[in-house]
Structure formats: structure tokens, C-alpha cells
Design an enzyme around this catalytic site. Structure first.
Site, mmCIF file in Angstrom:
data_model
loop_
_atom_site.group_PDB
_atom_site.id
_atom_site.type_symbol
_atom_site.label_atom_id
_atom_site.label_comp_id
_atom_site.label_asym_id
_atom_site.label_seq_id
_atom_site.Cartn_x
_atom_site.Cartn_y
_atom_site.Cartn_z
ATOM 1 N N LEU A 144 -5.713 -11.307 -8.224
ATOM 2 C CA LEU A 144 -5.124 -10.114 -7.605
ATOM 3 C C LEU A 144 -4.358 -10.412 -6.327
ATOM 4 C CD1 LEU A 144 -8.150 -9.215 -8.896
ATOM 5 C CD2 LEU A 144 -7.220 -6.980 -8.277
ATOM 6 N N ILE A 187 2.772 -7.427 -2.416
ATOM 7 C CA ILE A 187 2.949 -6.291 -3.317
ATOM 8 C C ILE A 187 3.978 -5.268 -2.842
ATOM 9 C CG2 ILE A 187 0.587 -6.495 -4.158
ATOM 10 C CD1 ILE A 187 -0.106 -4.025 -2.420
ATOM 11 N N TYR A 207 10.116 -8.488 -6.257
ATOM 12 C CA TYR A 207 8.691 -8.350 -6.569
ATOM 13 C C TYR A 207 8.482 -8.226 -8.078
ATOM 14 C CZ TYR A 207 4.131 -6.128 -7.133
ATOM 15 O OH TYR A 207 2.867 -5.811 -7.550
ATOM 16 N N ARG A 256 5.417 9.384 -10.744
ATOM 17 C CA ARG A 256 4.618 8.169 -10.870
ATOM 18 C C ARG A 256 3.453 8.439 -11.816
ATOM 19 N NH1 ARG A 256 8.608 6.733 -8.968
ATOM 20 N NH2 ARG A 256 9.005 5.501 -7.085
ATOM 21 N N ARG A 276 14.341 5.929 -0.280
ATOM 22 C CA ARG A 276 14.333 4.513 0.072
ATOM 23 C C ARG A 276 14.907 3.682 -1.068
ATOM 24 N NH1 ARG A 276 8.219 4.232 2.497
ATOM 25 N NH2 ARG A 276 7.800 5.040 0.410
#
Length: 314
Positions: A80, A84, A151, A218, A275
Site C-alpha cells: 500500500l 497518492i 500517478y 465519485r 482543479r
């Protein structure tokens, strides 16, 4: 019970996963450089001398990782640790690649040298598929989109290394493409989790900012459900990428309204400019995970929000 190494195990998802593994009797070694993880996330586990937990403050890009893996002798690695933040990856793609690509390859090398049976990789269901059209949602693992951020590219790229290490060394793997995870221990002062940010602001009766018109959507999935997917993947789903999400779209405006109702927040949201680099809409089809892992999300959005807000309040 297995010997398990958890990279990023002092972070939001990693610490919840570590707690679950210890409850189930596994022997756990946590690797975290504490650049974003918090040692206090493991306080309860570390205070119990009977739990088989070891913590090692190590950067996954460093040579010191090899000595940790050699000593821990894990059967399974749950990976993990990562950079991020999408916006940081755009601003500094070299640093993003150093952590997410070179760090993962370093971990794979350590794993194959010291007899690791399987690695479970954390990927990003919100970034590796690019920007799907609204009518294509929810998307499954075969969706042909391409990442729109460094990313996302780093997470998509390291999957090719997983295939390579399986072919060369027989190292088994599963990749979990996570939706927008939320829950306890997500930092309300950070940048990655809109739920924790909203909750922190609302509980302090401070202004809440929504970037853009708030109609971007989302797929929000609760951390306990995500942890369950990692645990299942330790022994199932070899050679697959699985979407881990609910398949449902929730707009940021709807999220704000639900959280305001739970917290009693009376202010309206302030809207700022959208953004760059962030997706407009995303949701994940998790039917493959249901078929191969036996995984399904069981926590409703409101249940998860209530638990998260109660945790932040405490």
C-alpha cells in the site's frame, strides 16, 4: 496463519488492514517511512504485547528494505505504500515514479529473493482508466482508457512488472483498483480524502470548499470493505486486477448535503475553480471481484459516513 508484510501499514488503509490481520492471528511486519502515515494509527496494536506485530521505519526505495524482508520472511506482501496525490504527481512526476515505480520494483526484487509467495498490489480505480464517458459507467477491468496523470500512469505501469515477475520467478500477484476509499483514520487535514476533509470542517463549523460545480461524481467505498478485499486476495484471485468499488456514482454536492445532515452543519458550501487533472465522473464495476474473490461491498454510504464522522468527532 501467515507471515504478512504490509507496506504503508501506518497509513489510513494500511493501519485498518493491519488491525484486521492481527485479529485474525497473522504475524504482521509493517513497513512505513512515516512521510504520510502516522505511527499513532498503530497505537492500540503496539500497546498489546501479545500481538505479533513488528514496525520498521523504512523507505521502500531504499536498500534497507531488503534486510527487512529477509528478516521478516513474509509469505504474502500487501503493498500500500505510495505517493497518492494526483496534483503532486503532475507537479513532480519524477518523484511520483521514484516512489510508485522504482519503490515497487525494489519490493518485487526483495520479494523474489526471499521467497515471498504472493504480492497484493494497490492500484487506483479512479486514475488508471482515464476519463470514461458518462454512458460507459460503471467501467469494468477491460475498459481500454489510458491514465490522465503521472500517478495513474505509475499505477498502470507497475502492473506490467507484476506480469513479468510472475513469468520469470513464479511470484503470484493480485492488483486491487480501489475506488474512493473513506473511513476512520483518514486525515481530515490532508488532501486526498474529500469525506474526511468535509467532516473535519463541518465538525469545527468552518467553511467548506467544493472545487468546481460539485456535480462531479465519485464511487465511495468504505475502508472496512476494502480491507476485506485485501484479506480475500491473500489466497484468491491470482493474476487478476479487480475493481473494488460500489458501482454507484455520488456527486460532491450530494455528499456535502448528506454529511451536513449527519453533522447538523448549517452553512452552505463555497465553490472555487475546478482543479486540473481530476476526473469528472467515475464508478467501478466490481462483478469480477464478486465472481473470483467472493467480494462485495456491504456498507452503505450513509452508514460509512456516520461511522467516519463519529470517529473524527471522538
Amino acid at each position: 496463519m501467515a507471515r504478512v508484510l504490509v507496506t504503508g501499514g501506518a497509513g489510513f488503509i494500511g493501519s485498518n488492514l493491519t488491525d484486521r490481520l492481527l485479529v485474525e492471528g497473522h504475524e504482521v511486519t509493517v513497513v512505513d517511512d512515516l512521510s504520510t502515515g502516522k505511527l499513532h494509527n498503530l497505537d492500540e496494536a503496539r500497546r498489546n504485547p501479545d500481538l505479533p506485530l513488528s514496525f520498521q521505519r523504512v523507505d521502500i526505495t531504499s536498500n534497507a528494505l531488503d534486510r527487512v524482508v529477509e528478516k521478516a520472511r513474509p509469505e504474502v506482501v500487501l503493498h500500500l505504500a505510495a505517493q497518492i496525490d494526483v496534483r503532486r504527481s503532475v507537479a513532480d512526476p519524477v518523484r511520483d515514479a521514484m516512489i510508485n515505480v522504482i519503490g515497487t520494483v525494489n519490493l518485487l526484487e526483495c520479494s523474489r529473493r526471499h521467497g515471498v509467495r504472493k504480492i497484493v498490489m494497490t492500484s487506483s480505480g479512479g486514475c488508471i482508466y482515464g476519463e470514461p464517458a458518462a454512458h460507459e459507467l460503471p467501467i469494468d477491468e477491460a475498459y481500454p482508457g489510458h491514465p490522465h496523470s503521472p500517478y495513474g500512469a505509475s499505477k498502470r505501469g507497475v502492473e506490467e512488472y507484476l506480469y513479468t515477475y510472475e513469468a520469470l520467478y513464479g511470484l503470484r500477484w493480485t492488483s486491487l483498483a480501489l475506488a474512493n476509499v473513506f473511513g476512520r483514520r483518514q486525515d481530515p487535514l490532508g488532501e486526498a480524502g474529500v469525506v474526511s476533509i468535509f467532516a473535519g470542517k463541518m465538525l469545527a463549523d468552518e467553511p467548506v470548499t467544493i472545487f468546481g460545480d460539485g456535480e462531479q461524481t465519485r464511487d465511495f467505498v468504505y475502508v472496512d470493505d476494502v480491507v476485506h478485499a485485501f484479506v480475500l486476495s491473500m489466497d484468491r484471485g491470482d493474476g487478476y486486477r479487480f475493481n473494488i468499488g460500489t458501482g454507484e456514482q455520488t456527486s460532491v454536492n450530494a455528499l456535502f448535503d448528506t454529511m451536513a445532515a449527519i453533522t447538523g452543519y448549517q452553512r452552505g458550501a463555497a465553490h472555487h475553480a475546478e482543479r486540473p487533472g481530476e476526473l469528472r465522473h467515475i464508478s467501478l464495476d466490481a462483478r469480477l471481484a464478486a465472481a473470483e474473490l467472493g467480494w462485495k461491498p456491504w456498507t452503505t454510504l450513509r452508514e460509512g459516513l456516520s461511522e467516519t464522522i463519529d470517529w473524527i468527532r471522538r
